[in-house]
Design a protein around this motif. Structure first.
Motif, PDB file in Angstrom:
ATOM      1  N   THR A  32      44.331  52.241  42.871  1.00 46.63           N
ATOM      2  CA  THR A  32      44.654  52.743  41.679  1.00 46.63           C
ATOM      3  C   THR A  32      43.749  53.165  40.642  1.00 46.63           C
ATOM      4  N   GLY A  33      42.567  52.684  40.712  1.00 45.45           N
ATOM      5  CA  GLY A  33      41.695  53.076  39.870  1.00 45.45           C
ATOM      6  C   GLY A  33      41.488  52.040  38.488  1.00 45.45           C
ATOM      7  N   ALA A  34      42.175  50.812  38.721  1.00 39.52           N
ATOM      8  CA  ALA A  34      42.272  50.073  37.543  1.00 39.52           C
ATOM      9  C   ALA A  34      40.954  49.165  37.341  1.00 39.52           C
ATOM     10  N   MET A  35      40.128  49.264  38.423  1.00 35.68           N
ATOM     11  CA  MET A  35      38.879  48.432  38.352  1.00 35.68           C
ATOM     12  C   MET A  35      37.857  49.267  37.803  1.00 35.68           C
ATOM     13  N   ASP A  36      37.948  50.697  37.860  1.00 39.19           N
ATOM     14  CA  ASP A  36      37.102  51.610  37.321  1.00 39.19           C
ATOM     15  C   ASP A  36      37.239  51.536  35.733  1.00 39.19           C
ATOM     16  N   VAL A  37      38.531  51.759  35.501  1.00 36.01           N
ATOM     17  CA  VAL A  37      38.812  51.977  33.919  1.00 36.01           C
ATOM     18  C   VAL A  37      38.395  50.491  33.118  1.00 36.01           C
ATOM     19  N   ASN A  38      38.670  49.441  33.816  1.00 32.61           N
ATOM     20  CA  ASN A  38      38.391  48.079  32.973  1.00 32.61           C
ATOM     21  C   ASN A  38      37.731  47.148  33.750  1.00 32.61           C
TER      22      ASN A  38
ATOM     23  N   VAL B 255      36.598  44.315  33.328  1.00 35.77           N
ATOM     24  CA  VAL B 255      36.849  42.859  33.193  1.00 35.77           C
ATOM     25  C   VAL B 255      38.135  42.460  34.208  1.00 35.77           C
ATOM     26  N   ILE B 256      38.905  43.532  34.666  1.00 37.06           N
ATOM     27  CA  ILE B 256      39.798  43.283  35.920  1.00 37.06           C
ATOM     28  C   ILE B 256      38.710  42.948  37.298  1.00 37.06           C
ATOM     29  N   ALA B 257      38.129  43.796  37.361  1.00 33.66           N
ATOM     30  CA  ALA B 257      36.962  43.771  38.391  1.00 33.66           C
ATOM     31  C   ALA B 257      36.531  42.321  38.385  1.00 33.66           C
ATOM     32  N   VAL B 258      36.045  41.780  37.395  1.00 35.52           N
ATOM     33  CA  VAL B 258      35.216  40.422  37.293  1.00 35.52           C
ATOM     34  C   VAL B 258      36.343  39.381  37.571  1.00 35.52           C
ATOM     35  N   ILE B 259      37.710  39.685  36.984  1.00 36.53           N
ATOM     36  CA  ILE B 259      38.606  38.639  37.284  1.00 36.53           C
ATOM     37  C   ILE B 259      38.978  38.578  38.528  1.00 36.53           C
ATOM     38  N   PHE B 260      38.979  39.762  39.519  1.00 35.28           N
ATOM     39  CA  PHE B 260      39.366  39.770  40.551  1.00 35.28           C
ATOM     40  C   PHE B 260      38.433  38.853  41.649  1.00 35.28           C
ATOM     41  N   TYR B 261      37.059  38.989  41.194  1.00 35.06           N
ATOM     42  CA  TYR B 261      35.936  38.464  42.100  1.00 35.06           C
ATOM     43  C   TYR B 261      35.784  37.172  41.949  1.00 35.06           C
ATOM     44  N   VAL B 262      36.256  36.567  40.679  1.00 32.19           N
ATOM     45  CA  VAL B 262      36.469  35.179  40.291  1.00 32.19           C
ATOM     46  C   VAL B 262      37.595  34.588  41.110  1.00 32.19           C
ATOM     47  N   LEU B 263      38.621  35.010  41.123  1.00 32.95           N
ATOM     48  CA  LEU B 263      39.739  34.700  41.983  1.00 32.95           C
ATOM     49  C   LEU B 263      39.566  34.691  43.360  1.00 32.95           C
ATOM     50  N   LEU B 264      38.893  35.751  43.835  1.00 41.28           N
ATOM     51  CA  LEU B 264      38.491  35.987  45.296  1.00 41.28           C
ATOM     52  C   LEU B 264      37.815  34.765  45.542  1.00 41.28           C
ATOM     53  N   VAL B 265      36.520  34.569  44.890  1.00 40.25           N
ATOM     54  CA  VAL B 265      35.595  33.423  45.153  1.00 40.25           C
ATOM     55  C   VAL B 265      36.360  32.030  45.296  1.00 40.25           C
ATOM     56  N   ALA B 266      37.311  31.757  43.956  1.00 40.37           N
ATOM     57  CA  ALA B 266      38.130  30.732  43.864  1.00 40.37           C
ATOM     58  C   ALA B 266      38.870  30.247  45.197  1.00 40.37           C
ATOM     59  N   SER B 267      39.583  31.440  45.620  1.00 37.46           N
ATOM     60  CA  SER B 267      40.466  31.095  46.537  1.00 37.46           C
ATOM     61  C   SER B 267      39.902  30.889  47.947  1.00 37.46           C
ATOM     62  N   VAL B 268      38.628  31.402  48.228  1.00 39.78           N
ATOM     63  CA  VAL B 268      37.980  31.245  49.558  1.00 39.78           C
ATOM     64  C   VAL B 268      37.245  29.521  49.245  1.00 39.78           C
ATOM     65  N   ILE B 269      37.006  29.265  48.179  1.00 39.22           N
ATOM     66  CA  ILE B 269      36.588  27.867  47.947  1.00 39.22           C
ATOM     67  C   ILE B 269      37.797  26.840  48.168  1.00 39.22           C
ATOM     68  N   PHE B 270      38.974  27.283  47.722  1.00 37.48           N
ATOM     69  CA  PHE B 270      40.063  26.530  48.096  1.00 37.48           C
ATOM     70  C   PHE B 270      40.449  26.423  49.317  1.00 37.48           C
TER      71      PHE B 270
ATOM     72  N   LEU C 216      44.712  41.559  48.732  1.00 39.41           N
ATOM     73  CA  LEU C 216      45.897  42.510  48.744  1.00 39.41           C
ATOM     74  C   LEU C 216      45.936  43.097  47.314  1.00 39.41           C
ATOM     75  N   ILE C 217      45.880  42.378  46.393  1.00 37.63           N
ATOM     76  CA  ILE C 217      45.977  42.778  44.868  1.00 37.63           C
ATOM     77  C   ILE C 217      44.883  43.559  44.440  1.00 37.63           C
ATOM     78  N   GLY C 218      43.654  43.080  45.039  1.00 35.70           N
ATOM     79  CA  GLY C 218      42.553  43.733  44.707  1.00 35.70           C
ATOM     80  C   GLY C 218      42.299  45.022  45.389  1.00 35.70           C
ATOM     81  N   ALA C 219      42.812  45.205  46.603  1.00 38.36           N
ATOM     82  CA  ALA C 219      43.028  46.714  47.221  1.00 38.36           C
ATOM     83  C   ALA C 219      43.908  47.596  46.263  1.00 38.36           C
ATOM     84  N   VAL C 220      45.001  46.878  45.977  1.00 37.39           N
ATOM     85  CA  VAL C 220      45.913  47.804  45.032  1.00 37.39           C
ATOM     86  C   VAL C 220      45.176  48.259  43.634  1.00 37.39           C
ATOM     87  N   LEU C 221      44.646  47.216  43.154  1.00 37.02           N
ATOM     88  CA  LEU C 221      43.769  47.444  41.849  1.00 37.02           C
ATOM     89  C   LEU C 221      42.590  48.593  42.296  1.00 37.02           C
ATOM     90  N   TYR C 222      42.090  48.536  43.233  1.00 40.22           N
ATOM     91  CA  TYR C 222      41.017  49.311  43.754  1.00 40.22           C
ATOM     92  C   TYR C 222      41.296  50.767  43.800  1.00 40.22           C
TER      93      TYR C 222
END
Length: 170
Positions: free
Chosen positions: A49-55, A57-72, A41-47
């Motif tokens: 709003t264009g925050a992932m295109d501007v920076n 690093v936010i996209a990388v943090i999102f993908y790391v959190l997504l992978v960590a949450s799936v593993i968890f 949900l947070i990733g969809a909001v960031l996508y």
């Protein structure tokens, strides 16, 4: 007549939607996907709003959190499936102590009761079979079941403290 048909139609639709969302909720809860859905949900909001295109690093943090949450979620799901501490038998809000060491510990702690209570308990124990239970809501409470009553104790560092006695009705 139209009101009855509308209630029937909308009632059926409501029950169907409730069933669908209830099933989704059960699956998400069983597979522990709550945190993963929050990250999505947070990733969809960031996508959007264009925050992932501007920076990036936010996209990388999102993908790391997504992978960590799936593993968890996978680890928690496996833990739920292969549950190690299954009690032997549950009874109401109590469960039977299935660990012999814990039962011995409870007996040792009960020996720290005042002398009069210990004498009374030993006399009663010789007359009847005593079953010890831990209370499901709080494992610090010990329930002793006798033939004629239940006794509730609280574990303290000094020993068991008697809370109350409930007599069985026949």
């Amino acid at each position: 007549m139209i009101l009855i048909k509308n209630r029937l139609i909308f009632g059926t639709i409501r029950k169907f939607i409730k069933f669908i969302f209830g099933s989704i909720y059960k699956v998400v809860t069983f597979l522990s996907l709550q945190f993963t859905l929050l990250v999505l949900l947070i990733g969809a909001v960031l996508y959007f709003t264009g925050a992932m295109d501007v920076n990036p690093v936010i996209a990388v943090i999102f993908y790391v959190l997504l992978v960590a949450s799936v593993i968890f979620a996978v680890i928690l799901s496996i833990g739920k499936i292969v549950k190690k501490d299954k009690p032997i038998r549950k009874q109401g809000g109590m469960q039977i102590i299935n660990n012999q060491q814990e039962a011995e510990e409870t007996t040792q702690v009960s020996n720290t009761l005042p002398t009069e209570e210990r004498v009374e308990k030993s006399q009663i124990q010789s007359e009847s079979l005593v079953k010890y239970y831990t209370v499901k809501q709080n494992p610090n409470y010990i329930m002793a079941e006798y033939l004629d009553r239940y006794e509730l104790y609280y574990k303290t560092p000094q020993g068991l403290k008697k809370i109350r006695t409930d007599y069985k009705t026949r």
